[in-house]
Design a protein around this motif. Structure first.
Motif, PDB file in Angstrom:
ATOM      1  N   MET A  44       0.826  -1.204   0.000  1.00 27.61           N
ATOM      2  CA  MET A  44       0.000   0.000   0.000  1.00 27.61           C
ATOM      3  C   MET A  44       0.857   1.249   0.000  1.00 27.61           C
ATOM      4  O   MET A  44       1.916   1.297   0.641  1.00 27.61           O
ATOM      5  CB  MET A  44      -0.920   0.013   1.223  1.00 27.61           C
ATOM      6  CG  MET A  44      -2.082  -0.945   1.162  1.00 27.61           C
ATOM      7  SD  MET A  44      -3.178  -0.744   2.586  1.00 27.61           S
ATOM      8  CE  MET A  44      -4.544  -1.792   2.102  1.00 27.61           C
ATOM      9  N   THR A  48      -2.265   5.707   1.345  1.00 23.00           N
ATOM     10  CA  THR A  48      -3.277   4.711   1.672  1.00 23.00           C
ATOM     11  C   THR A  48      -3.133   4.237   3.115  1.00 23.00           C
ATOM     12  O   THR A  48      -4.126   4.107   3.843  1.00 23.00           O
ATOM     13  CB  THR A  48      -3.164   3.510   0.718  1.00 23.00           C
ATOM     14  OG1 THR A  48      -3.289   3.969  -0.635  1.00 23.00           O
ATOM     15  CG2 THR A  48      -4.249   2.487   1.001  1.00 23.00           C
ATOM     16  N   GLU A  80      -9.888  -4.075   1.554  1.00 22.51           N
ATOM     17  CA  GLU A  80      -9.461  -4.358   0.185  1.00 22.51           C
ATOM     18  C   GLU A  80     -10.514  -3.906  -0.824  1.00 22.51           C
ATOM     19  O   GLU A  80     -10.191  -3.410  -1.911  1.00 22.51           O
ATOM     20  CB  GLU A  80      -9.168  -5.844   0.033  1.00 22.51           C
ATOM     21  CG  GLU A  80      -7.925  -6.288   0.796  1.00 22.51           C
ATOM     22  CD  GLU A  80      -7.645  -7.772   0.655  1.00 22.51           C
ATOM     23  OE1 GLU A  80      -6.526  -8.193   1.013  1.00 22.51           O
ATOM     24  OE2 GLU A  80      -8.541  -8.507   0.188  1.00 22.51           O
ATOM     25  N   ASP A  85      -6.741  -2.077  -2.902  1.00 25.18           N
ATOM     26  CA  ASP A  85      -5.397  -2.647  -2.787  1.00 25.18           C
ATOM     27  C   ASP A  85      -5.452  -3.877  -1.896  1.00 25.18           C
ATOM     28  O   ASP A  85      -6.189  -3.903  -0.898  1.00 25.18           O
ATOM     29  CB  ASP A  85      -4.426  -1.632  -2.166  1.00 25.18           C
ATOM     30  CG  ASP A  85      -4.106  -0.489  -3.103  1.00 25.18           C
ATOM     31  OD1 ASP A  85      -4.054  -0.737  -4.316  1.00 25.18           O
ATOM     32  OD2 ASP A  85      -3.923   0.646  -2.619  1.00 25.18           O
ATOM     33  N   ASP A  91       1.739  -4.470   5.748  1.00 24.59           N
ATOM     34  CA  ASP A  91       1.348  -3.102   5.386  1.00 24.59           C
ATOM     35  C   ASP A  91       1.104  -2.209   6.591  1.00 24.59           C
ATOM     36  O   ASP A  91       1.254  -0.990   6.501  1.00 24.59           O
ATOM     37  CB  ASP A  91       0.086  -3.121   4.510  1.00 24.59           C
ATOM     38  CG  ASP A  91       0.404  -3.458   3.066  1.00 24.59           C
ATOM     39  OD1 ASP A  91       1.547  -3.209   2.645  1.00 24.59           O
ATOM     40  OD2 ASP A  91      -0.483  -3.986   2.366  1.00 24.59           O
TER      41      ASP A  91
END
Length: 570
Positions: A44, A48, A80, A85, A91
């Motif tokens: 990401m 984000t 998601e 993404d 992440d």
């Protein structure tokens, strides 16, 4: 149900709402446009990750780095679908979030992002850029001893914790909503007086114009600060209360009392009775001022308005306190009349009793107002004592005391054509708007305390990030209230104690709380895949309409992972 079939539930609540708002504000796009991470960065984007972290902070009221990974994993399918993404296990780790804080802790990057986002919001949401407000607060931390040049130092604590180290947050915000423009972390032992010029410069760069009224408290009243603002092309309004000017300020109050016929009356309309209520009186005059920049040697001169203002509400409050003090003093003096007994002193001389009386009157700050006489009294068992004979209040002196209560001095370089005295007083009285922003940062809404970080760059990054979350709260609230005014509507369902109660002034916190108990249920099997989201209530649908978010925002989570909450801005 076959053994291969699974049912999972994700508590999504206000997550789609907040991600939609954050996307509308362009936060993700702006951050990604101006922040390029290390070449090894994968997964990401930074924008984000920050968007997701902001949503988690606003929902959970907790900024600890270790929480986001598990919280996001419990909502993986929703995230998601909304962000488009894939959510990797790495992440949202605390190490990645720490790297994010290091990147956004750069003051130059913060200034760039502030300017880009603010300019966008001013245009998109038609924000007025006429008045900005400067003020600071302190943030206490439970840290051990640090280097002498560290950000975390002991100093005057606004949290009333002088035993703890702290750093200060200098905040510039736009009136009338209290929207943060710029925030600067400074060492906790620095005096506030020197923080206003850097904050002013940062705020001017962020809004992109100098034709603004800058409002601040008495710590903004230093001549160098006022001169810098005038030289910068702006106007100022601040309280004037320098410690060295006590005698001067008292003389201005006396001058105002002598010119009662020239007072300007400031009234407010009582919405209940329709009557005009006096809120203040003003004695205004002007004086010349000049300042020379010690660095460049350039000088600037201007005409300064001095407003000597008496607040009716504060005068009434102070009068009540003085009346209570007078009542306590009277009781204490009356007690001196009681006959001597064990534990109660017998005064054998007038001088001894007069000393006690004078001490009590002076402690109550009523010398010259309360007049006490003493007299000798013969005791039944023989001997004599001195006692209080009379207690009297000098009415003229009392009236003079009350007349001098509740006075303040404001100074400004505005002209009467720009702002009359009433407008200036009303502008200054809006200080609680910014105090509310500080309360949101420091209390249950954003919970900046306690700070678990030690790296000062990351602390600066966290402060900026929480201020960004505050901007989401403020702008969302402003948009909701503006939409209700434009549509002549009221919003119901926000008060858990009375769901039928309506309001035209909703808070973002209440709106977020309304989107609770919304669940995404996913049924997966070899030949079937079903998703179901709890249907929205009428108040929830109303909120989506007011914010101009898609009516099927929550349904998108259930129907197709390809329908993303992206590009929601007009």
């Amino acid at each position: 149900m076959t053994p291969d079939m699974t049912i999972t539930n994700e508590q999504i609540n206000s997550l789609p709402l907040l991600l939609g708002i954050i996307d509308q504000m362009g936060i993700r796009q702006t951050i990604d446009a101006h922040l390029t991470p290390h070449g090894a960065w994968q997964g990401m984007s930074v924008g984000t990750v920050i968007s997701l972290w902001l949503a988690q902070m606003l929902i959970e009221h907790d900024h600890r780095l270790v929480l986001l990974r598990d919280w996001a994993a419990e909502r993986q399918q929703t995230i998601e679908t909304l962000l488009g993404d894939p959510l990797r296990a790495t992440d949202c780790t605390d190490d990645r979030l720490a790297s994010v804080l290091t990147m956004i802790g750069d003051p130059a990057l913060q200034a760039t992002l502030d300017r880009a986002m603010l300019q966008d919001w001013i245009t998109l949401y038609h924000l007025p850029v006429t008045t900005m407000r400067l003020d600071s607060t302190s943030v206490s931390v439970y840290h051990d001893a640090v280097a002498p040049d560290s950000l975390l130092q002991c100093g005057h604590s606004k949290d009333h914790r002088p035993d703890l180290r702290q750093f200060k947050a200098m905040l510039a915000s736009l009136d009338p909503y209290g929207l943060p423009i710029a925030v600067q972390p400074v060492a906790g032992n620095r005096a506030d007086d020197g923080l206003y010029i850097p904050a002013y410069d940062a705020a001017i760069r962020a809004v992109g114009q100098t034709d603004v009224l800058v409002v601040g408290d008495s710590k903004m009243g230093a001549l160098a600060t006022r001169g810098h603002i005038v030289a910068g092309g702006s106007t100022y309004l601040c309280a004037y209360r320098p410690p060295s000017a006590t005698v001067e300020l008292a003389s201005w109050v006396e001058q105002a009392l002598d010119r009662e016929a020239q007072w300007q009356q400031i009234d407010d309309l009582d919405a209940t009775t329709g009557e005009l209520i006096s809120i203040a009186v003003v004695d205004a005059w002007t004086r010349p001022q000049a300042w020379t920049n010690p660095t460049t040697g350039a000088g600037v001169a201007w005409e300064e308005r001095v407003l000597v203002v008496r607040s009716a509400q504060q005068q009434a409050g102070l009068r009540e306190r003085r009346e209570a003090t007078l009542a306590r003093l009277t009781r204490d003096l009356e007690a001196l009349r009681l006959p001597p007994t064990r534990g109660r002193k017998r005064y054998r001389t007038a001088a001894e009793l007069q000393t006690v009386v004078a001490t009590q009157v002076a402690a109550a700050k009523l010398t010259g107002i309360v007049d006490v006489t003493v007299a000798e009294e013969t005791l039944a068992q023989g001997g004599s004592r001195w006692t209080v004979a009379t207690i009297a209040v000098d009415r003229a002196a009392w009236a003079a005391l009350v007349a001098r209560l509740g006075w303040h001095v404001y100074v400004s370089n505005t002209t009467p054509a720009q702002y009359d005295a009433s407008m200036l007083v009303r502008h200054y009285r809006q200080q609680p708007i910014q105090e509310r922003g500080f309360a949101r940062l420091k209390t249950r809404n954003l919970q900046i305390r306690p700070v678990y970080l030690r790296d000062e760059t990351r602390i600066a990054g966290l402060l900026w990030l929480l201020t960004l979350a505050l901007r989401v709260l403020v702008l969302t609230e402003q948009r909701l209230r503006s939409a209700l005014r434009e549509r002549d509507e009221a919003l119901a369902g926000l008060n858990p104690a009375g769901r039928q109660q309506t309001t035209t002034r909703p808070t973002t916190e209440r709106v977020i709380a309304v989107f609770s108990n919304i669940t995404l249920t996913v049924l997966d099997g070899p030949d079937i895949s079903l998703r179901h989201v709890t249907p929205l209530t009428p108040p929830q649908q109303h909120i989506l309409r007011l914010l101009e978010l898609p009516s099927d925002l929550y349904e998108r989570v259930a129907f197709s992972p390809l329908n993303l909450v992206m590009d929601l801005r007009e």
